[in-house]
Write a protein that holds these residues in place. Structure first.
Motif, PDB file in Angstrom:
ATOM      1  N   VAL A 169       0.837  -1.207   0.000  1.00  0.00           N
ATOM      2  CA  VAL A 169       0.000   0.000   0.000  1.00  0.00           C
ATOM      3  C   VAL A 169       0.877   1.265   0.000  1.00  0.00           C
ATOM      4  O   VAL A 169       0.799   2.082  -0.912  1.00  0.00           O
ATOM      5  CB  VAL A 169      -0.967   0.014   1.201  1.00  0.00           C
ATOM      6  N   CYS A 170       1.731   1.408   1.033  1.00  0.00           N
ATOM      7  CA  CYS A 170       2.516   2.655   1.130  1.00  0.00           C
ATOM      8  C   CYS A 170       3.959   2.468   0.672  1.00  0.00           C
ATOM      9  O   CYS A 170       4.723   3.425   0.624  1.00  0.00           O
ATOM     10  CB  CYS A 170       2.471   3.202   2.554  1.00  0.00           C
ATOM     11  N   HIS A 171       4.319   1.202   0.342  1.00  0.00           N
ATOM     12  CA  HIS A 171       5.641   0.845  -0.171  1.00  0.00           C
ATOM     13  C   HIS A 171       6.772   1.050   0.848  1.00  0.00           C
ATOM     14  O   HIS A 171       7.942   1.120   0.468  1.00  0.00           O
ATOM     15  CB  HIS A 171       5.950   1.584  -1.483  1.00  0.00           C
ATOM     16  N   SER A 172       6.420   1.155   2.150  1.00  0.00           N
ATOM     17  CA  SER A 172       7.454   1.274   3.184  1.00  0.00           C
ATOM     18  C   SER A 172       7.866  -0.114   3.662  1.00  0.00           C
ATOM     19  O   SER A 172       7.194  -1.108   3.390  1.00  0.00           O
ATOM     20  CB  SER A 172       6.910   2.026   4.402  1.00  0.00           C
ATOM     21  N   THR A 173       8.954  -0.165   4.416  1.00  0.00           N
ATOM     22  CA  THR A 173       9.335  -1.423   5.071  1.00  0.00           C
ATOM     23  C   THR A 173       8.684  -1.427   6.458  1.00  0.00           C
ATOM     24  O   THR A 173       8.159  -0.412   6.912  1.00  0.00           O
ATOM     25  CB  THR A 173      10.864  -1.516   5.244  1.00  0.00           C
ATOM     26  N   GLY A 174       8.732  -2.580   7.132  1.00  0.00           N
ATOM     27  CA  GLY A 174       8.255  -2.622   8.518  1.00  0.00           C
ATOM     28  C   GLY A 174       6.957  -3.357   8.719  1.00  0.00           C
ATOM     29  O   GLY A 174       6.084  -2.914   9.473  1.00  0.00           O
ATOM     30  N   LEU A 175       6.790  -4.534   8.055  1.00  0.00           N
ATOM     31  CA  LEU A 175       5.598  -5.347   8.309  1.00  0.00           C
ATOM     32  C   LEU A 175       5.840  -6.190   9.559  1.00  0.00           C
ATOM     33  O   LEU A 175       6.866  -6.845   9.686  1.00  0.00           O
ATOM     34  CB  LEU A 175       5.322  -6.271   7.116  1.00  0.00           C
TER      35      LEU A 175
END
Ligand SMILES: [Zn+2]
Length: 297
Positions: free
Chosen positions: A64-70
């Motif tokens: 969705v936001c293309h960030s890391t940190g799942l």
């Protein structure tokens, strides 16, 4: 770098298309379109609909936001009778269902099988068709009344499925553009409703600007919903409406093909990233669905 090349190609190419379109130069117009398509090779690499391998956890990249940190959030029952591992993106707070990824499911094959089922998204004819289109119209009427607007101009629906909702949109908009990975059903609808109903693909979509974009129960199925959202937002005219409905996280909606679950904060984040403002959120507690209405700044 790729983004800036694509941007320049689109700006110059689109300007050229506009000029040629007005001058009526058919051959030059065709050449310009071909050139623009070729210039868009870098864009094809970014076509958000082409992503077919679920790997958000493995790559640690939120779709969705293309960030890391799942991070692991919880496990819950899944409609495929097993348990679904759900992850949360620490950045946008969407939820990602990793069932398909962990079971290495061939998602494309799986979706194709669903889509080929003649009963799935069936397009009826005659009175039955009219009745279905009638049933979809109140959604637009209700939104018009609640928002205090009259829909008009052009409309694009992403993930149009059976194409029925878009057929009903013809009562409100002068031109309707529909995108879906399966074209057969949409072409059948076009045969019934006529030429104001345009069946298009992603590349065609890049060349049009519309007054309203609608994504109805499709955002949960995309592996790159952030990319799809950006595409929709990019083709919207200034002050255009972006209408979306998604299932909220409830047990009946958890199954391997539903990858992403949304909440208000996710849509706020997407709005900020793509130059839109939130107008309203609505909840359907019978269907456990939420509707987000956004507007391009
Ligand atoms: Zn995220």
């Amino acid at each position: 770098m790729i983004d800036s090349i694509t941007f320049l190609a689109k700006v110059i190419g689109s300007r050229w298309l506009d000029i040629l379109d007005k001058s009526g130069e058919k051959i030059l117009l065709k050449m310009a379109r071909n050139l623009l398509n070729r210039a868009d090779i870098s864009e094809i690499r970014h076509n958000p609909f082409l992503e077919s391998i679920p790997n958000a956890v493995k790559k640690d990249r939120c779709g969705v936001c293309h960030s890391t940190g799942l991070v692991k959030y919880l496990e819950c029952r899944s409609l495929d009778s097993g348990y679904a591992p759900l992850y949360m993106c620490k950045s946008c707070l969407c939820l990602y269902n990793a069932t398909a990824e962990f079971n290495e499911m061939d998602v494309v094959e799986w979706q194709k099988r669903w889509a080929e089922d003649p009963e799935f998204y069936k397009v009826p004819t005659g009175d039955e068709f009219v009745a279905l289109v009638d049933r979809a119209a109140p959604t637009f009427e209700w939104l018009e009344n609640d928002l205090g607007v009259r829909f008009s101009g052009s409309y694009m629906e992403i993930g149009a499925g059976s194409g029925i909702m878009a057929a009903s949109a013809l009562r409100f908009f002068s031109d309707v553009y529909v995108l879906d990975h399966v074209h057969d059903r949409l072409l059948k609808v076009r045969e019934i409703v006529g030429e104001r109903y345009h069946v298009i693909d992603y590349d065609d979509g890049l060349n049009i600007k519309v007054d309203t974009v609608l994504i109805w129960h499709a955002m949960e199925h995309f592996l790159n919903p952030g990319g799809v959202f950006a595409f929709g937002a990019g083709q919207l005219k200034k002050k255009g409406y972006f209408l979306m409905q998604v299932p909220v996280l409830t047990e009946e909606h958890v199954y391997p093909g539903h990858y992403y679950f949304y909440n208000e904060l996710v849509f706020k984040r997407l709005a900020e990233q793509n130059g839109l403002s939130i107008l309203n959120f609505y909840y359907d507690h019978a269907m456990n669905a939420m509707t987000a209405v956004l507007r391009k700044n």
